[in-house]
Motif scaffolding. Structure first.
Motif, PDB file in Angstrom:
ATOM      1  N   THR B  77       0.841  -1.200   0.000  1.00  0.00           N
ATOM      2  CA  THR B  77       0.000   0.000   0.000  1.00  0.00           C
ATOM      3  C   THR B  77       0.873   1.245   0.000  1.00  0.00           C
ATOM      4  O   THR B  77       0.616   2.197  -0.738  1.00  0.00           O
ATOM      5  CB  THR B  77      -0.933   0.018   1.217  1.00  0.00           C
ATOM      6  OG1 THR B  77      -1.730  -1.158   1.199  1.00  0.00           O
ATOM      7  CG2 THR B  77      -1.818   1.236   1.206  1.00  0.00           C
ATOM      8  N   GLY B  78       1.926   1.224   0.813  1.00  0.00           N
ATOM      9  CA  GLY B  78       2.829   2.378   0.856  1.00  0.00           C
ATOM     10  C   GLY B  78       3.446   2.656  -0.512  1.00  0.00           C
ATOM     11  O   GLY B  78       3.420   3.798  -0.999  1.00  0.00           O
ATOM     12  N   VAL B  79       3.981   1.613  -1.134  1.00  0.00           N
ATOM     13  CA  VAL B  79       4.600   1.785  -2.453  1.00  0.00           C
ATOM     14  C   VAL B  79       3.575   2.252  -3.477  1.00  0.00           C
ATOM     15  O   VAL B  79       3.816   3.182  -4.248  1.00  0.00           O
ATOM     16  CB  VAL B  79       5.247   0.454  -2.918  1.00  0.00           C
ATOM     17  CG1 VAL B  79       5.720   0.566  -4.355  1.00  0.00           C
ATOM     18  CG2 VAL B  79       6.402   0.077  -2.006  1.00  0.00           C
ATOM     19  N   ALA B  80       2.397   1.626  -3.471  1.00  0.00           N
ATOM     20  CA  ALA B  80       1.360   1.988  -4.434  1.00  0.00           C
ATOM     21  C   ALA B  80       0.942   3.437  -4.263  1.00  0.00           C
ATOM     22  O   ALA B  80       0.684   4.143  -5.238  1.00  0.00           O
ATOM     23  CB  ALA B  80       0.151   1.069  -4.278  1.00  0.00           C
ATOM     24  N   CYS B  81       0.885   3.898  -3.000  1.00  0.00           N
ATOM     25  CA  CYS B  81       0.500   5.287  -2.767  1.00  0.00           C
ATOM     26  C   CYS B  81       1.540   6.255  -3.303  1.00  0.00           C
ATOM     27  O   CYS B  81       1.222   7.237  -3.972  1.00  0.00           O
ATOM     28  CB  CYS B  81       0.284   5.541  -1.272  1.00  0.00           C
ATOM     29  SG  CYS B  81      -1.314   4.958  -0.716  1.00  0.00           S
ATOM     30  N   VAL B  82       2.810   5.981  -2.989  1.00  0.00           N
ATOM     31  CA  VAL B  82       3.862   6.877  -3.470  1.00  0.00           C
ATOM     32  C   VAL B  82       3.853   6.935  -4.992  1.00  0.00           C
ATOM     33  O   VAL B  82       3.851   8.004  -5.594  1.00  0.00           O
ATOM     34  CB  VAL B  82       5.245   6.424  -2.951  1.00  0.00           C
ATOM     35  CG1 VAL B  82       6.344   7.190  -3.652  1.00  0.00           C
ATOM     36  CG2 VAL B  82       5.329   6.622  -1.450  1.00  0.00           C
ATOM     37  N   GLY B 133       8.833 -15.463  -3.309  1.00  0.00           N
ATOM     38  CA  GLY B 133       9.069 -15.125  -1.901  1.00  0.00           C
ATOM     39  C   GLY B 133       8.413 -13.801  -1.568  1.00  0.00           C
ATOM     40  O   GLY B 133       7.655 -13.250  -2.364  1.00  0.00           O
ATOM     41  N   MET B 134       8.735 -13.327  -0.404  1.00  0.00           N
ATOM     42  CA  MET B 134       8.141 -12.103   0.130  1.00  0.00           C
ATOM     43  C   MET B 134       8.300 -10.923  -0.837  1.00  0.00           C
ATOM     44  O   MET B 134       7.351 -10.205  -1.146  1.00  0.00           O
ATOM     45  CB  MET B 134       8.844 -11.770   1.458  1.00  0.00           C
ATOM     46  CG  MET B 134       8.086 -10.809   2.322  1.00  0.00           C
ATOM     47  SD  MET B 134       6.482 -11.438   2.829  1.00  0.00           S
ATOM     48  CE  MET B 134       6.425 -10.882   4.513  1.00  0.00           C
ATOM     49  N   MET B 135       9.511 -10.739  -1.325  1.00  0.00           N
ATOM     50  CA  MET B 135       9.803  -9.611  -2.212  1.00  0.00           C
ATOM     51  C   MET B 135       8.937  -9.669  -3.463  1.00  0.00           C
ATOM     52  O   MET B 135       8.362  -8.671  -3.894  1.00  0.00           O
ATOM     53  CB  MET B 135      11.293  -9.615  -2.589  1.00  0.00           C
ATOM     54  CG  MET B 135      11.689  -8.514  -3.556  1.00  0.00           C
ATOM     55  SD  MET B 135      11.321  -6.887  -2.934  1.00  0.00           S
ATOM     56  CE  MET B 135      12.728  -6.624  -1.870  1.00  0.00           C
ATOM     57  N   ALA B 136       8.854 -10.855  -4.040  1.00  0.00           N
ATOM     58  CA  ALA B 136       8.064 -11.016  -5.266  1.00  0.00           C
ATOM     59  C   ALA B 136       6.601 -10.669  -5.013  1.00  0.00           C
ATOM     60  O   ALA B 136       5.957  -9.996  -5.817  1.00  0.00           O
ATOM     61  CB  ALA B 136       8.185 -12.447  -5.784  1.00  0.00           C
ATOM     62  N   VAL B 137       6.089 -11.145  -3.882  1.00  0.00           N
ATOM     63  CA  VAL B 137       4.680 -10.866  -3.561  1.00  0.00           C
ATOM     64  C   VAL B 137       4.455  -9.370  -3.373  1.00  0.00           C
ATOM     65  O   VAL B 137       3.494  -8.797  -3.876  1.00  0.00           O
ATOM     66  CB  VAL B 137       4.237 -11.631  -2.296  1.00  0.00           C
ATOM     67  CG1 VAL B 137       2.816 -11.253  -1.923  1.00  0.00           C
ATOM     68  CG2 VAL B 137       4.341 -13.129  -2.514  1.00  0.00           C
ATOM     69  N   ILE B 138       5.377  -8.730  -2.627  1.00  0.00           N
ATOM     70  CA  ILE B 138       5.229  -7.282  -2.400  1.00  0.00           C
ATOM     71  C   ILE B 138       5.279  -6.528  -3.726  1.00  0.00           C
ATOM     72  O   ILE B 138       4.470  -5.641  -3.993  1.00  0.00           O
ATOM     73  CB  ILE B 138       6.321  -6.778  -1.436  1.00  0.00           C
ATOM     74  CG1 ILE B 138       6.063  -7.329  -0.032  1.00  0.00           C
ATOM     75  CG2 ILE B 138       6.327  -5.245  -1.402  1.00  0.00           C
ATOM     76  CD1 ILE B 138       7.112  -6.955   0.982  1.00  0.00           C
ATOM     77  N   LEU B 139       6.241  -6.896  -4.592  1.00  0.00           N
ATOM     78  CA  LEU B 139       6.324  -6.248  -5.907  1.00  0.00           C
ATOM     79  C   LEU B 139       5.035  -6.455  -6.689  1.00  0.00           C
ATOM     80  O   LEU B 139       4.495  -5.524  -7.297  1.00  0.00           O
ATOM     81  CB  LEU B 139       7.488  -6.823  -6.708  1.00  0.00           C
ATOM     82  CG  LEU B 139       8.874  -6.266  -6.413  1.00  0.00           C
ATOM     83  CD1 LEU B 139       9.910  -7.035  -7.213  1.00  0.00           C
ATOM     84  CD2 LEU B 139       8.931  -4.795  -6.760  1.00  0.00           C
ATOM     85  N   GLY B 140       4.552  -7.682  -6.646  1.00  0.00           N
ATOM     86  CA  GLY B 140       3.340  -8.018  -7.391  1.00  0.00           C
ATOM     87  C   GLY B 140       2.134  -7.222  -6.894  1.00  0.00           C
ATOM     88  O   GLY B 140       1.391  -6.626  -7.670  1.00  0.00           O
ATOM     89  N   HIS B 141       1.960  -7.197  -5.574  1.00  0.00           N
ATOM     90  CA  HIS B 141       0.844  -6.440  -5.004  1.00  0.00           C
ATOM     91  C   HIS B 141       0.967  -4.963  -5.322  1.00  0.00           C
ATOM     92  O   HIS B 141      -0.003  -4.310  -5.723  1.00  0.00           O
ATOM     93  CB  HIS B 141       0.781  -6.640  -3.477  1.00  0.00           C
ATOM     94  CG  HIS B 141       0.163  -7.937  -3.082  1.00  0.00           C
ATOM     95  ND1 HIS B 141      -0.641  -8.066  -1.967  1.00  0.00           N
ATOM     96  CD2 HIS B 141       0.203  -9.167  -3.646  1.00  0.00           C
ATOM     97  CE1 HIS B 141      -1.055  -9.325  -1.858  1.00  0.00           C
ATOM     98  NE2 HIS B 141      -0.549 -10.017  -2.860  1.00  0.00           N
ATOM     99  N   SER B 142       2.171  -4.415  -5.134  1.00  0.00           N
ATOM    100  CA  SER B 142       2.378  -2.982  -5.413  1.00  0.00           C
ATOM    101  C   SER B 142       1.970  -2.651  -6.831  1.00  0.00           C
ATOM    102  O   SER B 142       1.329  -1.634  -7.081  1.00  0.00           O
ATOM    103  CB  SER B 142       3.847  -2.596  -5.220  1.00  0.00           C
ATOM    104  OG  SER B 142       4.285  -2.938  -3.938  1.00  0.00           O
TER     105      SER B 142
END
Lengths: 338, 260
Positions: B77-82, B133-142
Motif C-alpha cells: 500500500t505504501g509503495v502503491a501510494c507513493v 518469496g516475500m519480495m516477489a509478492v510485495i512487488l506483485g501487489h504494489s
C-alpha cells in the motif's frame, strides 16, 4: 503618482498556439505607478499578454522586461509580480488568514513579521472579521478581496488583475471598481488590469490599451480614446458610434468619419453645412435623455442622443448635422497608414 | 398510470432486496456460526461460545500467515501510494506522448483476472531472476495496487481549481512547496480512501499471491488450505474477523471519497 519611469516593457512579442497567431507583434511600455487596462473582446490576446508578464506563458519571440531586466530566464515564482486570477484561486483548505500569509510562509519570513503584515493587509481590505473562515464560507466579493489581499501582502512592484470583477453583480462590481482605484492610488503599485468591459475600463484606468486580434489598436487615456478613436473597431468597441462616409459635402474625400451619438444634432429644417436627410425609426426614453434611431435614404443607420425636452416622433423626417470638431476621421482596414 | 409506476418500483425493490439477501445471508451465517458452541454446524445453533476465536488466536500457523499478510499489505500500500500519487500528479500536470494510452494501461490490473496477472508476473520475475518469496509478492501487489490509487488521485486532481497551482507559484512557492502545501492537502481524502481500499485488496488477495509466494503463507491462502479439510468453526471465526475489518475499511474509504 505616475512617473515617466517604465516599469514593464513588452518588446515585439509574438505568440502562437497550435498554429493560431494569438499575439501579433505587440510592443508596450507600462509606466511605474499607473493603472493600465488591457481592453478587448474575448480572444484578443489580453490574458495571454498578462501571462507573459507573470511568467506563465513564454513568448515565441520578443522580450519581457521588468525594471529593465529581461525576464526570459526568471520563473513565475521569482518575479516581483503578483496576479489576481479570474477564478480567485483561493486555497480551499486554508483560512483567509492562512491564504494571505501563504507567500510570507513560503519565503520563510519570521513569524512576528508575518502577523504584522497580514493584519495590516486584512485591515486594508476589510477582512479582519473573516480571518478564520475558509473560502467556501465567503461571499463572492469577500473571496475577491482575499485574492487581492493575498497578492498585496507580497508588496509586488506590479499587480496583475485578470478580469477580477467578472463574477460579481453590477452594484458590487461598481463598488469594487472604486475600491481598487483607491487602493492603487494609495499604494502606488503599478496595476495592469484585463477586462472586456469598456465602461469598467473607462472608469478605472489611467490609460487604456485597446486590443483586437492579437495587436494593439490604440493606446491612450480613456477620454482621449473615446473622443478620438483611431479605427472603426475602437469607435464601436468603446461606446457607440455613428459612421459617415465622405460622399457628402464637408466631409473629407471618401474617408470615414466617426461621430458619437451625443454629438449628432437633429434639425427639422435643412441647416447650413453638413445636412444629411434621415427618418426617425425609434425613440426610446431613457430618463436622462432620449435615444433616437434613424435611417438614411441609402439604408444606413444612425443613433442620436437628445435632451428629453425635444419633441421627436417615429416617422419624422429630419436633417442630421454636427460640429466637425466633434467628429473623428478614422482608419478603415485597408487604408494606408498616414 | 400511477399504479403501474408503483408496481414497477415495488417489483424492483423486491428484486433488489432479494439480491442483497442472496449476497449477504451466507456471510451472516458465517459470522453467526463463528460463535457456535458445537464443532458441527447444526441448524439452529445450540449454544454460543468464544472458543473458536480463542483457538484461532492459539493457531501459530494462522497468526504467522496473518503477520505476513499485514507486512505485505502495509508495504505494498505504501509503495502503491507513493507511485500512484506521483504518477497521478505527473499525468495531471504534464502532457506527454502516450499519456492517454497510459491512462488506460494503468487500469489493466483491475480488469485482468488475477490468475493472468499472477502467471504473467511469475514468468517475468523468473526471467529477470526474482525468486518467489516475500519480495516477489510485495512487488506483485504494489504493481496492481497502483491501479487503485492512481485513477482516484488523478480524478480528484481534475476536480480541483487548476489555478491554485499557478496561484501558489505566483506567490513564490517552489514546485515542491506547491506540491506539499497546496496539492497534497487537497487530495488527502483521495489518498486515504484509496490506501484503505488497497490495504483491503491486498489482505484478501489470492491468485497473484499464490503464484508468487513460494513457501510461506498469507492469511487468505492459509484459510483456503484449512477449508480443504472441511469448514471448521475456526475458519468461521477468522472469516468473520476479516469480514468486519474489511467492511469497516471500505465504509470509511467510501465516506471519505464522498466528502469531496
Amino acid at each position: 503618482m505616475i512617473e515617466e519611469r517604465i516599469q514593464v516593457s513588452l518588446q515585439n512579442i509574438e505568440k502562437s498556439f497550435r498554429n493560431q497567431k494569438v499575439i501579433d507583434g505587440i510592443s508596450l511600455d507600462v509606466r511605474q505607478g499607473e493603472f493600465l487596462t488591457l481592453l478587448g473582446p474575448s480572444g484578443c490576446g489580453k490574458t495571454t499578454l498578462l501571462r507573459m508578464i507573470n511568467g506563465f506563458e513564454k513568448p515565441d519571440s520578443g522580450s519581457v522586461l521588468i525594471d529593465g531586466e529581461d525576464q526570459v530566464s526568471v520563473p513565475p515564482n521569482k518575479r516581483n509580480v503578483n496576479t489576481v486570477f479570474q477564478s480567485y484561486a483561493l486555497f480551499p483548505h486554508l483560512t483567509v488568514r492562512e491564504n494571505v500569509e501563504f507567500s510570507l510562509k513560503m519565503k520563510k519570513v519570521p513569524e512576528e513579521k508575518i502577523v504584522e503584515k497580514v493584519n495590516a493587509v486584512l485591515e486594508m481590505t476589510n477582512l479582519e472579521a473573516f480571518a478564520n473562515r475558509k473560502p467556501s464560507k465567503l461571499s463572492g466579493g469577500q473571496q475577491q478581496r482575499v485574492a487581492i489581499a493575498r497578492s498585496l501582502v507580497c508588496e509586488p512592484k506590479v499587480l496583475l488583475l485578470d478580469e477580477p470583477l467578472g463574477a460579481l453583480d453590477l452594484k458590487l462590481r461598481k463598488q469594487m471598481q472604486m475600491e481598487l482605484k483607491d487602493m492603487q492610488k494609495a499604494s502606488g503599485i503599478t496595476y495592469i488590469y484585463v477586462t472586456h468591459d469598456q465602461e469598467e475600463a473607462l472608469t478605472i484606468s489611467d490609460r487604456i490599451v485597446v486590443l483586437n486580434g492579437g495587436h494593439i489598436e490604440q493606446i491612450g487615456e480613456g477620454n482621449d480614446i473615446y473622443l478620438h478613436p483611431s479605427s472603426r473597431f475602437v469607435a464601436s468597441f468603446l461606446g457607440e458610434s455613428n459612421f459617415f462616409s465622405g460622399d457628402t459635402e464637408n466631409l473629407s474625400d471618401g474617408r470615414v468619419v466617426s461621430l458619437r451619438p451625443e454629438f449628432l444634432i437633429l434639425k427639422k429644417d435643412r441647416p447650413e453645412g453638413i445636412a444629411i436627410p434621415a427618418r426617425i425609426t425609434k425613440v426610446t426614453y431613457l430618463g436622462v435623455y432620449q435615444r433616437i434611431e434613424l435611417v438614411e435614404q441609402n439604408g444606413l443607420k444612425a443613433v442620436a442622443l437628445d435632451s428629453v425636452d425635444s419633441e421627436w416622433h417615429v416617422g419624422d423626417n429630419v436633417f442630421m448635422t454636427w460640429d466637425p470638431d466633434n467628429s473623428q476621421v478614422i482608419q478603415e482596414e485597408g487604408d494606408m497608414v498616414s | 398510470m400511477i399504479k403501474r409506476k408503483h408496481l414497477s418500483t415495488g417489483v424492483l425493490t423486491v428484486i433488489g432486496i432479494l439480491i442483497l439477501l442472496f449476497m449477504y445471508i451466507p456471510i451472516i451465517v458465517v459470522v453467526l456460526y463463528a460463535f457456535n458452541a458445537d464443532s458441527v454446524n447444526y441448524f439452529p445453533m445450540r449454544g454460543a461460545s468464544f472458543k473458536w476465536f480463542a483457538k484461532m488466536a492459539a493457531d501459530d500457523d494462522l497468526i504467522r500467515s496473518l503477520e505476513h499478510s499485514l507486512v505485505i499489505a502495509g508495504i505494498s500500500t505504501g509503495v502503491a501510494c507513493v507511485l500512484g500519487v506521483t504518477g497521478g500528479y505527473g499525468m495531471y500536470r504534464f502532457d506527454f506522448p502516450g499519456k492517454s494510452f497510459m491512462n488506460k494501461l494503468v487500469m489493466l490490473p483491475l480488469i485482468l483476472p488475477g490468475i493472468l496477472t499472477g502467471v504473467a508476473l511469475l514468468t517475468f520475475y523468473q526471467a529477470v531472476g526474482i525468486h518467489q518469496g516475500m519480495m516477489a509478492v510485495i512487488l506483485g501487489h504494489s504493481t496492481f495496487l497502483i491501479a487503485t490509487v492512481l485513477p482516484q488521485v488523478y480524478s480528484r486532481l481534475q476536480q480541483l481549481d487548476g489555478n491554485i497551482i499557478e496561484a501558489a507559484e505566483d506567490l513564490g512557492a517552489t514546485s515542491s512547496q506547491t506540491f506539499f502545501h497546496v496539492v497534497l492537502p487537497n487530495i488527502q481524502t483521495a489518498i486515504i480512501s484509496s490506501a484503505l481500499l488497497s490495504f483491503t485488496l491486498s489482505m484478501d488477495e489470492i491468485p497473484v499471491t499464490y503464484f508468487l509466494n513460494g513457501i510461506f503463507s498469507t492469511l487468505p491462502i492459509q484459510i483456503w488450505g484449512m477449508t480443504r479439510n472441511g469448514i471448521t468453526p475456526e475458519v468461521n471465526a477468522i472469516s468473520s474477523l476479516i469480514f468486519i475489518i474489511s467492511l469497516a475499511a471500505i465504509l470509511i474509504s467510501n465516506m471519505l471519497s464522498k466528502e469531496d
